[in-house]
Write a protein that holds these residues in place. Sequence first.
Motif, PDB file in Angstrom:
ATOM      1  N   MET A 252     -78.046  24.182 -67.090  1.00  0.00           N
ATOM      2  CA  MET A 252     -79.366  24.993 -67.419  1.00  0.00           C
ATOM      3  C   MET A 252     -78.840  26.361 -68.056  1.00  0.00           C
ATOM      4  SD  MET A 252     -81.904  23.031 -67.761  1.00  0.00           S
ATOM      5  CE  MET A 252     -83.373  23.891 -67.550  1.00  0.00           C
ATOM      6  N   PRO A 253     -79.143  26.881 -68.869  1.00  0.00           N
ATOM      7  CA  PRO A 253     -78.910  28.335 -69.041  1.00  0.00           C
ATOM      8  C   PRO A 253     -79.102  29.235 -67.939  1.00  0.00           C
ATOM      9  CG  PRO A 253     -80.502  27.539 -70.642  1.00  0.00           C
ATOM     10  CD  PRO A 253     -80.432  26.516 -69.853  1.00  0.00           C
ATOM     11  N   VAL A 254     -78.224  30.364 -67.784  1.00  0.00           N
ATOM     12  CA  VAL A 254     -78.121  31.195 -66.733  1.00  0.00           C
ATOM     13  C   VAL A 254     -79.534  31.800 -66.574  1.00  0.00           C
ATOM     14  CG1 VAL A 254     -77.118  33.292 -66.054  1.00  0.00           C
ATOM     15  CG2 VAL A 254     -75.683  31.682 -67.301  1.00  0.00           C
ATOM     16  N   GLU A 255     -80.313  32.213 -67.238  1.00  0.00           N
ATOM     17  CA  GLU A 255     -81.490  33.069 -67.257  1.00  0.00           C
ATOM     18  C   GLU A 255     -82.772  32.131 -66.690  1.00  0.00           C
ATOM     19  OE1 GLU A 255     -81.463  32.052 -71.871  1.00  0.00           O
ATOM     20  OE2 GLU A 255     -80.083  32.881 -70.104  1.00  0.00           O
ATOM     21  N   VAL A 256     -82.436  30.858 -66.741  1.00  0.00           N
ATOM     22  CA  VAL A 256     -83.711  30.131 -66.308  1.00  0.00           C
ATOM     23  C   VAL A 256     -83.701  30.169 -64.664  1.00  0.00           C
ATOM     24  CG1 VAL A 256     -84.546  27.532 -66.264  1.00  0.00           C
ATOM     25  CG2 VAL A 256     -83.465  28.449 -68.134  1.00  0.00           C
ATOM     26  N   TYR A 257     -82.956  29.884 -63.898  1.00  0.00           N
ATOM     27  CA  TYR A 257     -83.162  29.945 -62.472  1.00  0.00           C
ATOM     28  C   TYR A 257     -82.612  31.304 -62.049  1.00  0.00           C
ATOM     29  CZ  TYR A 257     -83.835  24.958 -63.475  1.00  0.00           C
ATOM     30  OH  TYR A 257     -84.123  23.842 -63.937  1.00  0.00           O
ATOM     31  N   THR A 258     -83.391  31.413 -60.760  1.00  0.00           N
ATOM     32  CA  THR A 258     -83.003  32.659 -60.095  1.00  0.00           C
ATOM     33  C   THR A 258     -82.925  32.405 -58.615  1.00  0.00           C
ATOM     34  OG1 THR A 258     -85.370  33.775 -59.758  1.00  0.00           O
ATOM     35  CG2 THR A 258     -84.214  34.491 -61.773  1.00  0.00           C
ATOM     36  N   ALA A 259     -82.509  33.554 -57.726  1.00  0.00           N
ATOM     37  CA  ALA A 259     -82.517  33.254 -56.303  1.00  0.00           C
ATOM     38  C   ALA A 259     -83.920  32.671 -55.629  1.00  0.00           C
ATOM     39  CB  ALA A 259     -81.940  34.472 -55.659  1.00  0.00           C
ATOM     40  N   ALA A 260     -84.916  33.284 -56.348  1.00  0.00           N
ATOM     41  CA  ALA A 260     -86.318  32.820 -55.767  1.00  0.00           C
ATOM     42  C   ALA A 260     -86.589  31.238 -56.182  1.00  0.00           C
ATOM     43  CB  ALA A 260     -87.419  33.704 -56.571  1.00  0.00           C
ATOM     44  N   ASP A 261     -85.764  30.559 -56.934  1.00  0.00           N
ATOM     45  CA  ASP A 261     -86.024  29.379 -57.099  1.00  0.00           C
ATOM     46  C   ASP A 261     -85.196  28.359 -56.435  1.00  0.00           C
ATOM     47  OD1 ASP A 261     -87.574  29.919 -59.244  1.00  0.00           O
ATOM     48  OD2 ASP A 261     -85.848  30.155 -60.662  1.00  0.00           O
TER      49      ASP A 261
ATOM     50  N   ASP B 114     -85.245  27.336 -53.036  1.00  0.00           N
ATOM     51  CA  ASP B 114     -85.960  26.423 -52.394  1.00  0.00           C
ATOM     52  C   ASP B 114     -86.344  25.215 -53.069  1.00  0.00           C
ATOM     53  OD1 ASP B 114     -85.495  27.580 -50.120  1.00  0.00           O
ATOM     54  OD2 ASP B 114     -87.233  28.878 -50.087  1.00  0.00           O
ATOM     55  N   ILE B 115     -86.968  25.428 -54.214  1.00  0.00           N
ATOM     56  CA  ILE B 115     -87.618  24.282 -55.164  1.00  0.00           C
ATOM     57  C   ILE B 115     -86.469  23.470 -55.478  1.00  0.00           C
ATOM     58  CG2 ILE B 115     -88.088  25.610 -56.925  1.00  0.00           C
ATOM     59  CD1 ILE B 115     -90.681  24.030 -57.711  1.00  0.00           C
TER      60      ILE B 115
ATOM     61  N   ALA C 269     -83.600  23.030 -54.216  1.00  0.00           N
ATOM     62  CA  ALA C 269     -83.048  22.509 -53.042  1.00  0.00           C
ATOM     63  C   ALA C 269     -83.925  21.177 -52.743  1.00  0.00           C
ATOM     64  CB  ALA C 269     -82.868  23.273 -51.858  1.00  0.00           C
ATOM     65  N   ALA C 270     -85.348  21.274 -52.860  1.00  0.00           N
ATOM     66  CA  ALA C 270     -86.209  20.261 -52.632  1.00  0.00           C
ATOM     67  C   ALA C 270     -86.232  19.120 -53.624  1.00  0.00           C
ATOM     68  CB  ALA C 270     -87.449  20.947 -52.638  1.00  0.00           C
ATOM     69  N   TYR C 271     -85.661  19.586 -55.038  1.00  0.00           N
ATOM     70  CA  TYR C 271     -85.495  18.696 -56.080  1.00  0.00           C
ATOM     71  C   TYR C 271     -84.059  17.716 -55.696  1.00  0.00           C
ATOM     72  CZ  TYR C 271     -84.607  16.426 -60.571  1.00  0.00           C
ATOM     73  OH  TYR C 271     -84.294  15.544 -61.417  1.00  0.00           O
ATOM     74  N   CYS C 272     -83.247  18.748 -55.416  1.00  0.00           N
ATOM     75  CA  CYS C 272     -81.872  17.909 -55.210  1.00  0.00           C
ATOM     76  C   CYS C 272     -81.822  16.931 -53.877  1.00  0.00           C
ATOM     77  CB  CYS C 272     -80.907  18.813 -54.782  1.00  0.00           C
ATOM     78  SG  CYS C 272     -80.338  19.952 -56.522  1.00  0.00           S
ATOM     79  N   GLU C 273     -82.662  17.331 -52.995  1.00  0.00           N
ATOM     80  CA  GLU C 273     -82.770  16.273 -51.736  1.00  0.00           C
ATOM     81  C   GLU C 273     -83.816  15.202 -52.183  1.00  0.00           C
ATOM     82  OE1 GLU C 273     -81.113  16.235 -49.100  1.00  0.00           O
ATOM     83  OE2 GLU C 273     -80.441  18.256 -48.767  1.00  0.00           O
ATOM     84  N   ALA C 274     -84.627  15.305 -53.053  1.00  0.00           N
ATOM     85  CA  ALA C 274     -85.259  13.970 -53.534  1.00  0.00           C
ATOM     86  C   ALA C 274     -84.425  13.141 -54.339  1.00  0.00           C
ATOM     87  CB  ALA C 274     -86.620  14.799 -54.180  1.00  0.00           C
ATOM     88  N   VAL C 275     -83.622  13.795 -55.188  1.00  0.00           N
ATOM     89  CA  VAL C 275     -82.716  12.956 -55.786  1.00  0.00           C
ATOM     90  C   VAL C 275     -81.962  12.093 -54.747  1.00  0.00           C
ATOM     91  CG1 VAL C 275     -80.565  12.844 -57.377  1.00  0.00           C
ATOM     92  CG2 VAL C 275     -82.556  14.463 -57.791  1.00  0.00           C
TER      93      VAL C 275
ATOM     94  N   LEU D 294     -89.894  13.797 -57.738  1.00  0.00           N
ATOM     95  CA  LEU D 294     -88.999  14.000 -58.787  1.00  0.00           C
ATOM     96  C   LEU D 294     -89.560  14.365 -59.989  1.00  0.00           C
ATOM     97  CD1 LEU D 294     -85.890  11.355 -58.141  1.00  0.00           C
ATOM     98  CD2 LEU D 294     -86.034  14.075 -57.940  1.00  0.00           C
ATOM     99  N   LYS D 295     -90.424  13.637 -60.127  1.00  0.00           N
ATOM    100  CA  LYS D 295     -91.422  14.245 -61.521  1.00  0.00           C
ATOM    101  C   LYS D 295     -91.988  15.260 -61.445  1.00  0.00           C
ATOM    102  CE  LYS D 295     -95.192  12.512 -64.300  1.00  0.00           C
ATOM    103  NZ  LYS D 295     -96.595  11.923 -64.234  1.00  0.00           N
ATOM    104  N   GLU D 296     -92.851  15.511 -60.233  1.00  0.00           N
ATOM    105  CA  GLU D 296     -93.355  16.859 -60.169  1.00  0.00           C
ATOM    106  C   GLU D 296     -92.640  17.975 -60.117  1.00  0.00           C
ATOM    107  OE1 GLU D 296     -96.049  19.197 -56.660  1.00  0.00           O
ATOM    108  OE2 GLU D 296     -96.216  17.010 -56.944  1.00  0.00           O
ATOM    109  N   LEU D 297     -91.543  18.001 -59.217  1.00  0.00           N
ATOM    110  CA  LEU D 297     -90.649  19.162 -59.229  1.00  0.00           C
ATOM    111  C   LEU D 297     -89.971  19.300 -60.781  1.00  0.00           C
ATOM    112  CD1 LEU D 297     -89.223  18.674 -55.683  1.00  0.00           C
ATOM    113  CD2 LEU D 297     -90.838  20.170 -56.495  1.00  0.00           C
TER     114      LEU D 297
END
Length: 149
Positions: free
Chosen positions: A54-63, A65-66, A68-74, A116-119
């Motif tokens: 993903m482009p650099v500006e899309v995710y920040t440190a505040a993201d 946990d979500i 990580a939750a997506y990655c664990e769901a995968v 996965l769909k929701e996150l």
Amino acid sequence: MPNTAIPTHIKRLSGNPGKRRLNDKEPQPIGAPVPPKAMTKTAKDVWMRLVASMPVEVYTAADADILAAYCEAVSNHRTASKLIAAKNFEPMIPGSTGQLFVNPIYKLQSDQARLLKELGQRLGLDPIARQQIAADPANDEDEFASLVH
């Protein structure tokens, strides 16, 4: 599906399709997301692939946990799918009284797919959510390049 609020920086990246006034006072998180230490190996691999794609500006440190939750769901979904695909998998298992019922691994797989769909939608990971983000890769290289011309 209910309409969810879209962060201002995502609206800017997508060209503000609703043409509504943007919230210039919205807090802007900073810093790159860092994976939590307590993640499975598969989840860490998903994290690295996801953040790099993903482009650099899309995710920040505040993201973090979500993400990580997506990655664990995968990771959990893959595990459930491997168990179901195994040669000795029993789709129906006996209960305590001997009555057969559906193996709970199917529920795990289904619950993880739903998560996965929701996150994924919230993180811009499905094709529809992604088409709303129009990041400019040229801006990733030098944010001041437009001032030189």
